[in-house]
Design an enzyme around this catalytic site. Sequence first.
Site, PDB file in Angstrom:
ATOM      1  CG  HIS A   1      -1.485   1.482   1.161  1.00 39.02           C
ATOM      2  ND1 HIS A   1      -1.698   2.724   1.145  1.00 39.02           N
ATOM      3  CD2 HIS A   1      -2.854   0.722   0.589  1.00 39.02           C
ATOM      4  CE1 HIS A   1      -2.985   3.241   1.112  1.00 39.02           C
ATOM      5  NE2 HIS A   1      -3.819   1.821   0.021  1.00 39.02           N
TER       6      HIS A   1
ATOM      7  CD  GLU B   1      -8.920  -3.846  -3.548  1.00 36.83           C
ATOM      8  OE1 GLU B   1      -9.933  -4.092  -3.524  1.00 36.83           O
ATOM      9  OE2 GLU B   1      -8.742  -2.764  -4.644  1.00 36.83           O
TER      10      GLU B   1
HETATM   11  N1  ACO Z   1       3.510  -7.432  -4.247  1.00 37.47           N
HETATM   12  C1  ACO Z   1       5.265  -7.500  -4.152  1.00 37.47           C
HETATM   13  N2  ACO Z   1       6.169  -6.611  -4.547  1.00 37.47           N
HETATM   14  C2  ACO Z   1       5.419  -5.904  -4.406  1.00 37.47           C
HETATM   15  C3  ACO Z   1       4.060  -5.454  -4.198  1.00 37.47           C
HETATM   16  C4  ACO Z   1       3.789  -6.406  -4.563  1.00 37.47           C
HETATM   17  N3  ACO Z   1       2.105  -6.398  -4.424  1.00 37.47           N
HETATM   18  N4  ACO Z   1       3.628  -4.389  -3.649  1.00 37.47           N
HETATM   19  C5  ACO Z   1       5.058  -3.316  -3.602  1.00 37.47           C
HETATM   20  N5  ACO Z   1       6.135  -4.233  -4.294  1.00 37.47           N
HETATM   21  C6  ACO Z   1       7.274  -3.711  -4.469  1.00 37.47           C
HETATM   22  C7  ACO Z   1       7.520  -3.369  -5.893  1.00 37.47           C
HETATM   23  O1  ACO Z   1       7.778  -3.422  -6.548  1.00 37.47           O
HETATM   24  C8  ACO Z   1       8.913  -2.236  -5.168  1.00 37.47           C
HETATM   25  O2  ACO Z   1      10.065  -3.045  -5.689  1.00 37.47           O
HETATM   26  P1  ACO Z   1      11.353  -2.233  -5.683  1.00 37.47           P
HETATM   27  O3  ACO Z   1      11.814  -1.086  -4.958  1.00 37.47           O
HETATM   28  O4  ACO Z   1      12.225  -3.076  -5.874  1.00 37.47           O
HETATM   29  O5  ACO Z   1      10.940  -1.667  -7.209  1.00 37.47           O
HETATM   30  C9  ACO Z   1       8.539  -1.603  -3.651  1.00 37.47           C
HETATM   31  O6  ACO Z   1       7.699  -3.157  -3.228  1.00 37.47           O
HETATM   32  C10 ACO Z   1       7.732  -0.327  -3.292  1.00 37.47           C
HETATM   33  O7  ACO Z   1       7.072  -0.308  -4.455  1.00 37.47           O
HETATM   34  P2  ACO Z   1       6.015   1.056  -4.671  1.00 37.47           P
HETATM   35  O8  ACO Z   1       5.771   0.720  -6.551  1.00 37.47           O
HETATM   36  O9  ACO Z   1       6.700   2.272  -4.645  1.00 37.47           O
HETATM   37  O10 ACO Z   1       4.877   1.187  -3.985  1.00 37.47           O
HETATM   38  P3  ACO Z   1       3.615   1.648  -4.530  1.00 37.47           P
HETATM   39  O11 ACO Z   1       3.184   2.350  -3.144  1.00 37.47           O
HETATM   40  O12 ACO Z   1       3.592   2.045  -5.108  1.00 37.47           O
HETATM   41  O13 ACO Z   1       2.332   1.025  -4.688  1.00 37.47           O
HETATM   42  C11 ACO Z   1       0.905  -0.633  -5.167  1.00 37.47           C
HETATM   43  C12 ACO Z   1       1.561   0.599  -3.655  1.00 37.47           C
HETATM   44  C13 ACO Z   1       0.567   0.183  -6.166  1.00 37.47           C
HETATM   45  C14 ACO Z   1      -0.064  -0.299  -3.987  1.00 37.47           C
HETATM   46  C15 ACO Z   1       1.577  -1.652  -4.517  1.00 37.47           C
HETATM   47  O14 ACO Z   1       1.992  -2.137  -3.071  1.00 37.47           O
HETATM   48  C16 ACO Z   1       1.189  -3.239  -5.603  1.00 37.47           C
HETATM   49  O15 ACO Z   1       0.761  -2.856  -6.653  1.00 37.47           O
HETATM   50  N6  ACO Z   1      -0.174  -4.028  -4.551  1.00 37.47           N
HETATM   51  C17 ACO Z   1      -0.700  -4.498  -5.522  1.00 37.47           C
HETATM   52  C18 ACO Z   1      -1.893  -4.604  -6.502  1.00 37.47           C
HETATM   53  C19 ACO Z   1      -2.856  -4.180  -5.523  1.00 37.47           C
HETATM   54  O16 ACO Z   1      -2.769  -5.092  -4.201  1.00 37.47           O
HETATM   55  N7  ACO Z   1      -3.613  -2.815  -5.166  1.00 37.47           N
HETATM   56  C20 ACO Z   1      -5.178  -2.612  -4.450  1.00 37.47           C
HETATM   57  C21 ACO Z   1      -4.321  -1.791  -3.336  1.00 37.47           C
HETATM   58  S1  ACO Z   1      -5.403  -1.153  -2.687  1.00 37.47           S
HETATM   59  C22 ACO Z   1      -6.438  -0.653  -2.662  1.00 37.47           C
HETATM   60  O17 ACO Z   1      -5.713   0.572  -4.244  1.00 37.47           O
HETATM   61  C23 ACO Z   1      -7.989   0.049  -2.642  1.00 37.47           C
END
Ligand code: ACO
Length: 368
Positions: free
Chosen positions: A252, A307
């Site tokens: 998140h 989610e």
């Molecule tokens: N699985 C694996 N790796 C992850 C995940 C995940 N679910 N989420 C983040 N990471 C990793 C990224 O790849 C990144 O790695 P890196 O630094 O090596 O590139 C690191 O963690 C940081 O990620 P960010 O992209 O900076 O995190 P951000 O805050 O932008 O993303 C998000 C938040 C979009 C929710 C992300 O965690 C994600 O894609 N989750 C999966 C999709 C999901 O569950 N969406 C629903 C969100 S809840 C809602 O909106 C109601």
Amino acid sequence: MINDLTSIEPGLDNVVAAETRLCLVDGAAGRLVLRGHDLADLADWSFEAVLGLLWEDLAPAPTTGGDIRKALGAARRTVFARTEALLPATDTLSPVEALRLLLSSLADAEDTPHHVLAVAATPVFAAAIARRRAGKAPLEPDASLGHAHDFLRMLHGKTPAPDHVRALNAYLVTVADHGLNASTFAARVISSTQAGLLSAVVGGLCALKGPLHGGAPGPVLDMLDAIGDEAGIRPWIEAALANGERLMGFGHRIYRVRDPRADVLKGVVGTLRDGGTRIVFAEAVEAEALAQLARKKPLRPLETNVEFFTALVLEALGIPRDSFTNIFAIGRMAGWTAHVLEQEKLGRLIRPQSRYVGPMPGVQTLAV
Ligand code: ACO
């Protein structure tokens, strides 16, 4: 100097872009407060009462749960009267694209207050879209019923079990508002141009549609299906992370601890368990995913988000997987409408700046 903008946050990560009286998302403490009430204390409120909480002093009546229930019932019927004629145009669209189309059909000249209309229209459209995809005619709303109850009835064509109504109501309350998330921000930006509430909430839906926001719960179930059984959990997650994939339902932007909504919904799933093994399996997947994410990203706390358990609640309610985002929209319409009403009162155009990194006239760049 032109465009002297030195600091930039590409995802607006730590930018505070609005002041709101609606919702506090405390990412460090894992706390969600809606207008002075912790989420856990709202779980037993009706969705209509939460609408009253959010709309209070932002819009003229109705603002009490009972009056809102009546106003929504009447508005559901108004919307239904023209829904059937619109449905053929949705036949080539996915459910969320279809909802986008039908919400766009609401005119700025509508008599019903637009915040009431938007909230009332969403379940009518979502149920009609899901039924049409199953080859069934839409069912008329029953204005005397609560929002969650009537939606399940319009969707399934029968009186829903009381625990299903309670579960859907709790889900709608849980996702009603969540600060300046991408869809709410989009809605506030649109509203700030005085485009009107109905246009703003269509924009909100467009932002919700993406898998990084409201499009995740369907893929959560796809992931559980792909993993298959207990033996598949560890290798499947290892392979997904090795491929650089994101595990749906984890991570998140704001929460650095567990998303408080996940626990509320986990409790809701428990009430619907029916002795099934789905929740047990999902818990095993969750535990392994958290362990592997912690090993792979030790510096980036990645926890379960809303989610993951949303997917299990909606599956247990018999809602088709491809309609999950539309059900999210039914709940989040509460927050979108309240934020748009708040933005309208503020009356300030949202217009940030960008830092130009392209070429300037007369300055040659060498071809490589
Ligand atoms: N699985 C694996 N790796 C992850 C995940 C995940 N679910 N989420 C983040 N990471 C990793 C990224 O790849 C990144 O790695 P890196 O630094 O090596 O590139 C690191 O963690 C940081 O990620 P960010 O992209 O900076 O995190 P951000 O805050 O932008 O993303 C998000 C938040 C979009 C929710 C992300 O965690 C994600 O894609 N989750 C999966 C999709 C999901 O569950 N969406 C629903 C969100 S809840 C809602 O909106 C109601």
